[in-house]
Write a protein that holds these residues in place. Structure first.
Motif, PDB file in Angstrom:
ATOM      1  N   GLY A  22       0.814  -1.204   0.000  1.00 46.79           N
ATOM      2  CA  GLY A  22       0.000   0.000   0.000  1.00 46.79           C
ATOM      3  C   GLY A  22       0.852   1.259   0.000  1.00 46.79           C
ATOM      4  O   GLY A  22       2.000   1.248   0.455  1.00 46.79           O
ATOM      5  N   ALA A  23       0.278   2.358  -0.501  1.00 45.49           N
ATOM      6  CA  ALA A  23       1.024   3.616  -0.593  1.00 45.49           C
ATOM      7  C   ALA A  23       1.524   4.068   0.767  1.00 45.49           C
ATOM      8  O   ALA A  23       2.614   4.625   0.886  1.00 45.49           O
ATOM      9  N   GLY A  24       0.761   3.837   1.816  1.00 43.97           N
ATOM     10  CA  GLY A  24       1.153   4.275   3.144  1.00 43.97           C
ATOM     11  C   GLY A  24       2.262   3.456   3.770  1.00 43.97           C
ATOM     12  O   GLY A  24       2.779   3.815   4.828  1.00 43.97           O
ATOM     13  N   GLU A  25       2.652   2.345   3.123  1.00 47.93           N
ATOM     14  CA  GLU A  25       3.698   1.494   3.681  1.00 47.93           C
ATOM     15  C   GLU A  25       5.087   1.895   3.218  1.00 47.93           C
ATOM     16  O   GLU A  25       6.086   1.403   3.757  1.00 47.93           O
ATOM     17  N   ALA A  26       5.173   2.730   2.207  1.00 44.10           N
ATOM     18  CA  ALA A  26       6.466   3.140   1.661  1.00 44.10           C
ATOM     19  C   ALA A  26       6.867   4.502   2.220  1.00 44.10           C
ATOM     20  O   ALA A  26       6.010   5.310   2.597  1.00 44.10           O
ATOM     21  N   PRO A  27       8.176   4.774   2.308  1.00 47.47           N
ATOM     22  CA  PRO A  27       8.610   6.107   2.729  1.00 47.47           C
ATOM     23  C   PRO A  27       8.011   7.193   1.836  1.00 47.47           C
ATOM     24  O   PRO A  27       7.706   6.962   0.661  1.00 47.47           O
ATOM     25  N   ALA A  28       7.826   8.373   2.386  1.00 45.30           N
ATOM     26  CA  ALA A  28       7.237   9.486   1.642  1.00 45.30           C
ATOM     27  C   ALA A  28       8.004   9.731   0.355  1.00 45.30           C
ATOM     28  O   ALA A  28       9.238   9.733   0.340  1.00 45.30           O
ATOM     29  N   GLY A  29       7.264   9.908  -0.740  1.00 43.12           N
ATOM     30  CA  GLY A  29       7.875  10.148  -2.040  1.00 43.12           C
ATOM     31  C   GLY A  29       8.005   8.905  -2.894  1.00 43.12           C
ATOM     32  O   GLY A  29       8.391   8.991  -4.061  1.00 43.12           O
ATOM     33  N   LEU A  30       7.698   7.733  -2.332  1.00 43.52           N
ATOM     34  CA  LEU A  30       7.772   6.477  -3.071  1.00 43.52           C
ATOM     35  C   LEU A  30       6.374   5.909  -3.235  1.00 43.52           C
ATOM     36  O   LEU A  30       5.605   5.842  -2.272  1.00 43.52           O
ATOM     37  N   GLU A  31       6.045   5.483  -4.436  1.00 43.70           N
ATOM     38  CA  GLU A  31       4.713   4.968  -4.727  1.00 43.70           C
ATOM     39  C   GLU A  31       4.800   3.553  -5.277  1.00 43.70           C
ATOM     40  O   GLU A  31       5.594   3.277  -6.174  1.00 43.70           O
ATOM     41  N   PRO A  32       3.975   2.631  -4.769  1.00 42.86           N
ATOM     42  CA  PRO A  32       3.935   1.280  -5.335  1.00 42.86           C
ATOM     43  C   PRO A  32       3.435   1.309  -6.779  1.00 42.86           C
ATOM     44  O   PRO A  32       2.766   2.244  -7.211  1.00 42.86           O
ATOM     45  N   THR A  33       3.763   0.265  -7.539  1.00 42.15           N
ATOM     46  CA  THR A  33       3.285   0.126  -8.907  1.00 42.15           C
ATOM     47  C   THR A  33       1.825  -0.313  -8.893  1.00 42.15           C
ATOM     48  O   THR A  33       1.260  -0.658  -7.851  1.00 42.15           O
ATOM     49  N   ALA A  34       1.211  -0.346 -10.079  1.00 43.01           N
ATOM     50  CA  ALA A  34      -0.172  -0.796 -10.190  1.00 43.01           C
ATOM     51  C   ALA A  34      -0.328  -2.238  -9.725  1.00 43.01           C
ATOM     52  O   ALA A  34      -1.402  -2.646  -9.259  1.00 43.01           O
ATOM     53  N   GLU A  35       0.744  -3.033  -9.832  1.00 44.15           N
ATOM     54  CA  GLU A  35       0.701  -4.433  -9.409  1.00 44.15           C
ATOM     55  C   GLU A  35       0.852  -4.594  -7.900  1.00 44.15           C
ATOM     56  O   GLU A  35       0.718  -5.698  -7.368  1.00 44.15           O
ATOM     57  N   GLY A  36       1.164  -3.488  -7.198  1.00 41.62           N
ATOM     58  CA  GLY A  36       1.387  -3.587  -5.764  1.00 41.62           C
ATOM     59  C   GLY A  36       2.815  -3.925  -5.405  1.00 41.62           C
ATOM     60  O   GLY A  36       3.106  -4.352  -4.287  1.00 41.62           O
ATOM     61  N   TRP A  37       3.741  -3.748  -6.349  1.00 43.66           N
ATOM     62  CA  TRP A  37       5.167  -3.922  -6.087  1.00 43.66           C
ATOM     63  C   TRP A  37       5.771  -2.554  -5.758  1.00 43.66           C
ATOM     64  O   TRP A  37       5.117  -1.527  -5.902  1.00 43.66           O
TER      65      TRP A  37
END
Length: 254
Positions: free
Chosen positions: A210-225
């Protein structure tokens, strides 16, 4: 980059060391710091670990006494993270020399883990695990920000060899998960063959990041990677290139 043994002490260590925090339990220092002489080193309050390298263990969350296997664990940054987060950690690596460094870091930080020197392609566990973290051997092209020569030493043959090894390790790790268990796979490589092209292991289901699991400024891909590269967060010094994916043991339906 430093990972803190106690994430609640971010303000203290950022202030005392003259750094900034880019994620929970993280402090980034100016380049050129002699870490062994810094406050907190001898007491084991933190360890050196690139921000990107800290992401895979973050994705397993709090351990609450559950069992986790850290495969290819040395030199131990992720083992320390998992132990600090309350997991019962088994750390496996086939390099005794690198494991010595892991044990030194455990002693320095006061954290504990079961340390096993063995080849993961031959070793058999005596139990199943609630989670497995596989930071697999790779060509390490994601470290080019710090080691630019790596881009001139790696070719198609090395990439193919590493991809085959990663697939073999994934296949073995899958069978060691307990019902409902979670597997996090990571490589510090920029090569798709060592990341996106690795098929999800049989019997595992995607567990998207999920987006909230990554450090600020990093976004997961559409696949959730999650895919990082040295150009990300450039305004604050960048970070290593990593690929991270997460899967879970699925429940059979009738």
């Amino acid at each position: 980059d430093l990972s803190l043994r106690d994430p609640s002490e971010i303000e203290r260590w950022a202030s005392e060391l003259g750094g900034v925090s880019l994620a929970p339990g993280h402090v980034r220092l100016p380049r050129g710091s002699a870490v062994e002489r810094l406050p907190g080193f001898e007491e084991g309050a933190w360890w050196v670990q690139d921000l990107a390298a800290s992401i895979p263990a973050r994705l397993l969350g709090a351990g609450e006494g559950r069992r986790v296997l850290d495969l290819c664990a040395a030199p131990g940054g992720k083992t320390l993270q998992l132990a600090a987060a309350g997991w019962q950690v088994t750390s496996l690596d086939k390099s005794v020399k690198r494991l010595d460094r892991l044990v030194e870091n455990l002693d320095r930080t006061g954290l504990t883990a079961e340390v096993v020197a063995a080849d993961a392609l031959k070793w058999e566990p005596s139990r199943q695990y609630d989670a497995i973290l596989l930071d697999a051997p790779c060509t390490a092209t994601g470290t080019c920000r710090r080691h630019p020569d790596v881009l001139h030493r790696i070719g198609p043959r090395q990439i193919a060899e590493m991809a085959d090894l990663q697939a073999a390790l994934l296949a073995r790790a899958t069978g060691w998960l307990a019902p409902g268990g979670v597997l996090v796979f990571a490589t510090c490589s920029l090569e798709p063959e060592e990341g996106e092209a690795q098929a999800p292991p049989v019997a595992l289901l995607p567990l998207p990041i999920g987006a909230g699991e990554a450090p600020a400024g990093l976004e997961p891909t559409a696949e959730g990677w999650l895919r990082t590269h040295p150009g990300l967060l450039a305004e604050v010094g960048g970070l290593d290139g990593f690929f991270v994916a997460r899967w879970k043991v699925g429940h059979l339906t009738t």
